[in-house]
Every structure is written in structure tokens, then in C-alpha cells.
Design an enzyme around this catalytic site. Structure first.
Site, PDB file in Angstrom:
ATOM      1  N   LEU A 124       0.962  -1.227  -0.059  1.00 42.95           N
ATOM      2  CA  LEU A 124       0.172   0.102   0.089  1.00 42.95           C
ATOM      3  C   LEU A 124       0.824   1.078  -0.024  1.00 42.95           C
ATOM      4  O   LEU A 124       0.672   2.034  -0.979  1.00 42.95           O
ATOM      5  CB  LEU A 124      -1.122  -0.157   1.310  1.00 42.95           C
ATOM      6  CG  LEU A 124      -1.645   1.423   1.505  1.00 42.95           C
ATOM      7  CD1 LEU A 124      -2.715   1.460   0.205  1.00 42.95           C
ATOM      8  CD2 LEU A 124      -2.489   1.181   2.768  1.00 42.95           C
ATOM      9  N   THR A 125       1.771   1.248   0.901  1.00 48.27           N
ATOM     10  CA  THR A 125       2.604   2.537   1.168  1.00 48.27           C
ATOM     11  C   THR A 125       3.411   2.830   0.156  1.00 48.27           C
ATOM     12  O   THR A 125       4.198   1.886  -0.713  1.00 48.27           O
ATOM     13  CB  THR A 125       3.543   2.548   2.595  1.00 48.27           C
ATOM     14  OG1 THR A 125       2.691   2.043   3.647  1.00 48.27           O
ATOM     15  CG2 THR A 125       4.363   3.742   2.759  1.00 48.27           C
ATOM     16  N   THR A 157       7.168  -5.260   3.794  1.00 48.02           N
ATOM     17  CA  THR A 157       7.322  -6.279   4.716  1.00 48.02           C
ATOM     18  C   THR A 157       7.381  -7.551   3.866  1.00 48.02           C
ATOM     19  O   THR A 157       6.334  -7.732   3.194  1.00 48.02           O
ATOM     20  CB  THR A 157       6.491  -6.576   5.871  1.00 48.02           C
ATOM     21  OG1 THR A 157       6.683  -5.143   6.611  1.00 48.02           O
ATOM     22  CG2 THR A 157       6.916  -7.398   6.897  1.00 48.02           C
ATOM     23  N   ILE A 338      14.266  -0.537  34.904  1.00 49.95           N
ATOM     24  CA  ILE A 338      14.320  -1.495  35.993  1.00 49.95           C
ATOM     25  C   ILE A 338      15.722  -2.559  35.674  1.00 49.95           C
ATOM     26  O   ILE A 338      16.265  -2.646  36.975  1.00 49.95           O
ATOM     27  CB  ILE A 338      13.167  -2.312  35.923  1.00 49.95           C
ATOM     28  CG1 ILE A 338      12.073  -1.784  36.582  1.00 49.95           C
ATOM     29  CG2 ILE A 338      13.477  -3.710  36.885  1.00 49.95           C
ATOM     30  CD1 ILE A 338      10.524  -2.381  36.298  1.00 49.95           C
ATOM     31  N   GLY A 340      18.408  -1.158  34.356  1.00 45.37           N
ATOM     32  CA  GLY A 340      19.549  -0.133  34.796  1.00 45.37           C
ATOM     33  C   GLY A 340      20.341  -0.318  33.637  1.00 45.37           C
ATOM     34  O   GLY A 340      20.000  -0.203  32.341  1.00 45.37           O
ATOM     35  N   GLU A 364       0.933  -0.074  10.156  1.00 40.89           N
ATOM     36  CA  GLU A 364      -0.654  -0.242  10.216  1.00 40.89           C
ATOM     37  C   GLU A 364      -1.215   0.934  10.569  1.00 40.89           C
ATOM     38  O   GLU A 364      -2.384   0.910  11.265  1.00 40.89           O
ATOM     39  CB  GLU A 364      -0.687  -1.637  10.774  1.00 40.89           C
ATOM     40  CG  GLU A 364      -0.156  -2.671  10.104  1.00 40.89           C
ATOM     41  CD  GLU A 364      -0.943  -4.186  10.293  1.00 40.89           C
ATOM     42  OE1 GLU A 364      -2.032  -4.281  10.302  1.00 40.89           O
ATOM     43  OE2 GLU A 364      -0.084  -5.158  10.090  1.00 40.89           O
ATOM     44  N   THR A 366      -0.194   4.981  12.121  1.00 39.56           N
ATOM     45  CA  THR A 366       0.595   5.804  13.259  1.00 39.56           C
ATOM     46  C   THR A 366      -0.496   5.907  14.306  1.00 39.56           C
ATOM     47  O   THR A 366      -1.678   5.908  14.044  1.00 39.56           O
ATOM     48  CB  THR A 366       1.220   7.014  12.851  1.00 39.56           C
ATOM     49  OG1 THR A 366       0.160   7.995  12.327  1.00 39.56           O
ATOM     50  CG2 THR A 366       2.271   6.787  11.815  1.00 39.56           C
TER      51      THR A 366
HETATM   52  C1  LIG Z   1       9.365  -1.803   9.343  1.00 42.24           C
HETATM   53  C2  LIG Z   1       8.066  -1.299   8.344  1.00 42.24           C
HETATM   54  C3  LIG Z   1       7.169  -2.143   7.842  1.00 42.24           C
HETATM   55  C4  LIG Z   1       6.126  -1.649   7.240  1.00 42.24           C
HETATM   56  N1  LIG Z   1       5.464  -2.632   6.322  1.00 42.24           N
HETATM   57  C5  LIG Z   1       4.539  -2.204   5.507  1.00 42.24           C
HETATM   58  C6  LIG Z   1       3.830  -2.988   4.599  1.00 42.24           C
HETATM   59  O1  LIG Z   1       4.016  -4.599   4.547  1.00 42.24           O
HETATM   60  N2  LIG Z   1       3.268  -2.624   3.734  1.00 42.24           N
HETATM   61  C7  LIG Z   1       2.734  -1.481   3.512  1.00 42.24           C
HETATM   62  O2  LIG Z   1       2.008  -1.030   2.484  1.00 42.24           O
HETATM   63  N3  LIG Z   1       3.268  -0.364   4.355  1.00 42.24           N
HETATM   64  C8  LIG Z   1       4.323  -0.731   5.316  1.00 42.24           C
HETATM   65  N4  LIG Z   1       4.844   0.028   6.055  1.00 42.24           N
HETATM   66  C9  LIG Z   1       4.683   1.473   5.932  1.00 42.24           C
HETATM   67  C10 LIG Z   1       3.768   2.146   7.265  1.00 42.24           C
HETATM   68  O3  LIG Z   1       2.790   1.696   7.309  1.00 42.24           O
HETATM   69  C11 LIG Z   1       4.178   3.633   7.061  1.00 42.24           C
HETATM   70  O4  LIG Z   1       5.235   3.661   7.375  1.00 42.24           O
HETATM   71  C12 LIG Z   1       3.218   4.134   7.878  1.00 42.24           C
HETATM   72  O5  LIG Z   1       1.773   4.207   7.773  1.00 42.24           O
HETATM   73  C13 LIG Z   1       3.616   5.895   8.182  1.00 42.24           C
HETATM   74  O6  LIG Z   1       3.613   6.531   6.764  1.00 42.24           O
HETATM   75  P1  LIG Z   1       4.794   7.333   6.753  1.00 42.24           P
HETATM   76  O7  LIG Z   1       6.082   6.213   7.166  1.00 42.24           O
HETATM   77  O8  LIG Z   1       4.826   7.690   5.306  1.00 42.24           O
HETATM   78  O9  LIG Z   1       4.729   8.432   7.655  1.00 42.24           O
HETATM   79  P2  LIG Z   1       4.136   9.671   7.251  1.00 42.24           P
HETATM   80  O10 LIG Z   1       2.566   9.485   6.793  1.00 42.24           O
HETATM   81  O11 LIG Z   1       4.854  10.826   6.522  1.00 42.24           O
HETATM   82  O12 LIG Z   1       3.830  10.450   8.779  1.00 42.24           O
HETATM   83  C14 LIG Z   1       4.853  11.227   9.077  1.00 42.24           C
HETATM   84  C15 LIG Z   1       4.395  11.658  11.007  1.00 42.24           C
HETATM   85  O13 LIG Z   1       3.433  12.708  10.543  1.00 42.24           O
HETATM   86  C16 LIG Z   1       2.143  12.317  11.134  1.00 42.24           C
HETATM   87  N5  LIG Z   1       1.129  12.426  10.467  1.00 42.24           N
HETATM   88  C17 LIG Z   1       0.766  12.079   9.246  1.00 42.24           C
HETATM   89  N6  LIG Z   1      -0.510  12.572   8.659  1.00 42.24           N
HETATM   90  C18 LIG Z   1      -1.113  13.166  10.131  1.00 42.24           C
HETATM   91  C19 LIG Z   1      -2.272  14.045  10.118  1.00 42.24           C
HETATM   92  N7  LIG Z   1      -3.221  14.060   9.335  1.00 42.24           N
HETATM   93  N8  LIG Z   1      -2.497  14.395  11.572  1.00 42.24           N
HETATM   94  C20 LIG Z   1      -1.466  14.312  12.381  1.00 42.24           C
HETATM   95  N9  LIG Z   1      -0.316  13.748  12.319  1.00 42.24           N
HETATM   96  C21 LIG Z   1      -0.201  13.163  10.930  1.00 42.24           C
HETATM   97  C22 LIG Z   1       2.451  10.838  11.250  1.00 42.24           C
HETATM   98  O14 LIG Z   1       1.771   9.997  12.357  1.00 42.24           O
HETATM   99  C23 LIG Z   1       3.809  10.505  11.501  1.00 42.24           C
HETATM  100  O15 LIG Z   1       4.236  10.946  12.959  1.00 42.24           O
HETATM  101  C24 LIG Z   1       5.916  -0.266   6.951  1.00 42.24           C
HETATM  102  C25 LIG Z   1       6.715   0.445   7.659  1.00 42.24           C
HETATM  103  C26 LIG Z   1       7.876   0.236   8.246  1.00 42.24           C
HETATM  104  C27 LIG Z   1       8.830   1.060   9.042  1.00 42.24           C
END
Ligand SMILES: Cc1cc2nc3c(=O)[nH]c(=O)nc-3n(C[C@H](O)[C@H](O)[C@H](O)COP(=O)(O)OP(=O)(O)OC[C@H]3O[C@@H](n4cnc5c(N)ncnc54)[C@H](O)[C@@H]3O)c2cc1C
Length: 384
Positions: A124-125, A157, A338, A340, A364, A366
């Protein structure tokens, strides 16, 4: 569905034993090598872990959500990397097919997913579409009996192990919005797919992510999930509701493991002539962790039961994921405290868990996205 409690309890005790005897003793090896040993992967397949959620008609255990949660409360006590290997196949990678796929798609893919012969990943991402998943740009253009896909998916992943991807891509003439997103099953061997280099992550060594690049990749029309365009975003959200309850269960399990380790250490470690467990400031950290784990566990079970009753659990799944993942971070922090200095160095594995669990607040959805979902649902319900 496992109908009788005896079969379920045998399954749960088999997983608990596997965790105790095989996974926990191999945690250090996985952390050092960044790989799950092949014999462990083989045993995971033989135990049926890849097929826990797949219907019995396709060779799986067909666990209900509540049963799946109970299984994850056992499995999640080991390093999260082990769960990650099966997680995309029994969860986000396969559920799109299971929930919205055609009968033909289910027959073609689910039996091999259930045995672990085929690993599923969820794509998705994208580089410019994370939390704002609706803005994804990967395009699938219909060309006769194929779709031609172009785009890049990020942080996927198990991409390197995957036999299939559940891919979310934009179709039709809708340039924006959820209505223009469709879900596809893409076989990893399809020409035009390349993988980026393995991401170097903060934690969860042994679980791998990378970019997946689609360059004029031709996917049969028959692999459009459900055979209908424009349904992909709805499918993805249903998949994520389920995935959030699953991740919340893992958070409860791993927090429980960290707390057990912290309690054991607090009883052994002596300072000022007595075990540190006798100091009330240490007891406060133990007690707060216990109470929060209990609260999260209750939420997870409740959300799972509601889903099994067929209710819309968007709010409950987000509440459980938000609370359990934030709770898990707090418990990890207290566990390091805990222990340390011994918690900060790698001898006891606590710093490894501290790094591993950080991810739960990010993927999945944030914590901020869970808050937005909960508040949006509240406002919508009040206005209805
Ligand atoms: C180890 C790992 C495994 C993953 N596996 C998969 C996978 O298998 N398939 C897949 O599709 N994706 C996967 N992801 C992607 C993951 O789901 C995204 O990283 C996550 O959804 C956040 O998107 P982003 O990293 O682009 O952060 P961003 O969307 O850029 O967010 C950055 C910050 O801004 C905040 N933010 C964004 N929009 C808002 C808002 N409207 N209001 C307030 N705060 C906001 C977020 O909470 C975060 O703190 C994986 C990520 C990692 C690190």
C-alpha cells in the site's frame, strides 16, 4: 472455525511450547544474523502458523478473530521478527483475497498461503503516500485482458520472500480519491517487478522490508480482487481493521514478556542490601505495567469479539492499536529502567525489545492516524 475448546487449547499450547523451546532460544541468532533460520521457518510451516486465519475449506485453521488474538498472545512473546514472517501471510497480505476475492482467486491462492508455500505481502505505502494512503500514485491501466502497472511501493514487509503481493493501485479515470483505488493480486515472478535494497531498520532484525518497483508490469485482469474496480481502498481498510487488532495483541504479548523479564531481574538484582523489587519506586513501574497490559488485553479481546459478532470495529480496532502500542512503548521503557545499565547494553535483550517495539506505533497506521480515525468516527456518529 475451531469449534471446540479442546482443539483450541491444544493449538495454543503447541504455539506456547514452540515459542518457549524454539523461538526464544533462537532470538539472539536472529538478531545477530538478521535472518530467521531455515529450520525454524520450516517448523513454522509444519505447525500451520501461516494458515491460522485461512478457512478450513482452503486448508487453514479458520480461527475466529478472538482465537487469532489468543494465538498471537502466545506467539507474540517471542521476538517480533518471528511474527512478522507469518504476519503478512495470515494477515494483511491474504485478507484482501479472503474478504473480497472471487471464489476462483481464493481457490487459486489460499491453499498455498495456508501451508506457507506462498508468502503474501501487502503493498500500500509509497514514497509520497504513507498516512495519506488515498494519495497513492501507482497506476494500473487496463490493456485488453491485462492491467499495466507502474509505480513504487515503500517499506514492504516480506517483499523479498513474497510469492504474491496484494497491491493497491489507481485505476480508471479517477485521478484522486479512494474511489479510484483497486486491489490486485500480483505474482512476484511477474516480469517488470524489481526490489530495492533491504532497508536498514532500527529494530526487528530478521524481518525485512524494501521498495517494490513496478515497471510496465502486466497483471491479468482476473487478478483484480473481487473483479471490480474502485473497491480497493475499502478492501484495504477492512484488512487494516483486522490487522490493527492483531498488532494490538502482539503488543500485549511482547509487553507481558518484557514485564516478566523485568520482574525476574528485580527479584534477583540486589542493591542497598535487598532485591530492587522491594523498592516501592520499582514496584510502581511493575504495577503500572501490569495494569496497562491488563487494560490493553481486555480491549483487544473485546474488539476481537465484536468483530466476530459482525460489528463494525473501526473505532475499537483503532482504540486497541493506539492504546496497546503506546502501552508497549511505556512498558519497554520501564523494563530498560528496571534493568538499569544492564538494560541499556545488549546482554539481556531488553534494549533489543525496546527498539523492536517502537515500530508498533508507526505501521498499520501511526498513533496519530488511530486518533484521527477514532475522533472521525465519534463525530460522524454524533452527527448521524
Ligand atoms: C518496518 C516497516 C514495515 C512496514 N510494512 C509495510 C507493509 O508491509 N506494507 C505497507 O504498505 N506499508 C508498510 N509500512 C509502511 C507504514 O505503514 C508507514 O510507514 C506508516 O503508515 C506511516 O507512513 P509514513 O512512514 O509515510 O509516515 P507519514 O505519513 O509521512 O507520517 C509522518 C508523521 O506525520 C504524522 N501525520 C501524518 N498525517 C497526519 C495527520 N493528518 N495528522 C497528524 N499527524 C499526521 C504521522 O503520524 C507521523 O508521525 C511499513 C513501515 C515500516 C517502518
Amino acid at each position: 472455525m475451531i469449534q471446540d475448546s479442546e482443539t483450541l487449547s491444544i493449538l495454543l499450547s503447541t504455539i506456547a511450547r514452540f515459542v518457549r523451546e524454539r523461538l526464544i532460544p533462537n532470538e539472539e541468532v536472529v538478531a545477530e544474523t538478521d535472518e530467521i533460520p531455515a529450520d525454524i521457518v520450516h517448523e513454522m510451516k509444519a505447525t500451520g502458523l501461516f494458515g491460522l486465519t485461512i478457512p478450513q475449506a482452503y486448508g487453514g485453521f479458520e480461527l475466529t478473530m478472538e482465537e487469532e488474538v489468543l494465538a498471537m498472545l502466545e506467539l507474540g512473546r517471542a521476538s517480533p521478527a518471528f511474527r512478522s514472517l507469518i504476519g503478512t501471510t495470515l494477515g494483511i497480505g491474504s485478507q484482501g483475497i479472503l474478504l473480497d476475492g472471487t471464489e476462483e482467486q481464493k481457490r487459486k491462492y489460499l491453499p498455498r498461503l495456508a501451508t506457507g508455500e506462498l508468502i503474501a505481502a501487502f503493498a500500500l505505502t509509497e514514497p509520497d503516500a504513507g498516512s495519506d494512503a488515498v494519495s497513492l500514485r501507482t497506476r494500473a491501466v487496463c490493456d485488453g485482458d491485462h492491467y499495466v502497472v507502474n509505480g513504487t511501493k515503500r517499506f514492504i514487509t516480506n517483499a523479498a520472500q513474497a510469492g504474491i503481493f496484494t497491491l493497491l493501485a489507481r485505476t480508471g479515470s479517477e485521478p484522486k480519491g479512494a474511489a479510484g483505488i483497486s486491489a490486485f493480486i500480483v505474482e512476484a515472478a511477474t516480469p517488470g517487478i524489481t526490489l530495492g535494497k533491504r532497508d536498514r531498520k532500527m529494530g526487528q532484525r530478521g524481518a525485512h522490508t524494501c521498495d517494490v518497483i513496478f515497471n510496465n508490469c502486466r497483471i491479468p485482469v482476473a487478478n483484480l480482487i473481487g473483479g471490480v474496480e474502485g473497491q480497493g481502498f475499502k478492501t484495504a481498510m477492512k484488512v487494516l481493521d483486522k490487522g490493527r487488532i492483531h498488532i494490538a495483541a502482539i503488543c500485549v504479548a511482547v509487553a507481558g514478556r518484557m514485564l516478566d523479564e523485568a520482574l525476574r531481574y528485580a527479584l534477583e538484582r540486589q542493591q542497598f542490601g535487598k532485591p530492587i523489587a522491594e523498592f516501592q519506586l520499582i514496584q510502581a513501574m511493575l504495577a503500572d505495567s501490569k495494569a496497562e497490559i491488563y487494560a490493553a488485553r481486555s480491549m483487544v479481546i473485546d474488539a476481537a469479539r465484536r468483530r466476530d459478532e459482525g460489528l463494525d470495529v473501526s473505532t475499537e480496532a483503532s482504540c486497541a492499536k493506539l492504546f496497546a502500542s503506546e502501552m508497549c512503548g511505556r512498558v519497554a521503557d520501564r523494563a530498560v529502567q528496571i534493568f538499569g545499565g544492564s538494560g541499556y547494553v545488549s546482554d539481556h535483550g531488553i534494549e533489543r525489545f525496546y527498539r523492536d517495539v517502537r515500530l508498533f506505533r508507526i505501521y498499520e497506521g501511526t498513533s496519530q492516524i488511530q486518533q484521527l480515525v477514532i475522533a472521525r468516527n465519534m463525530i460522524r456518529a454524533e452527527r448521524a
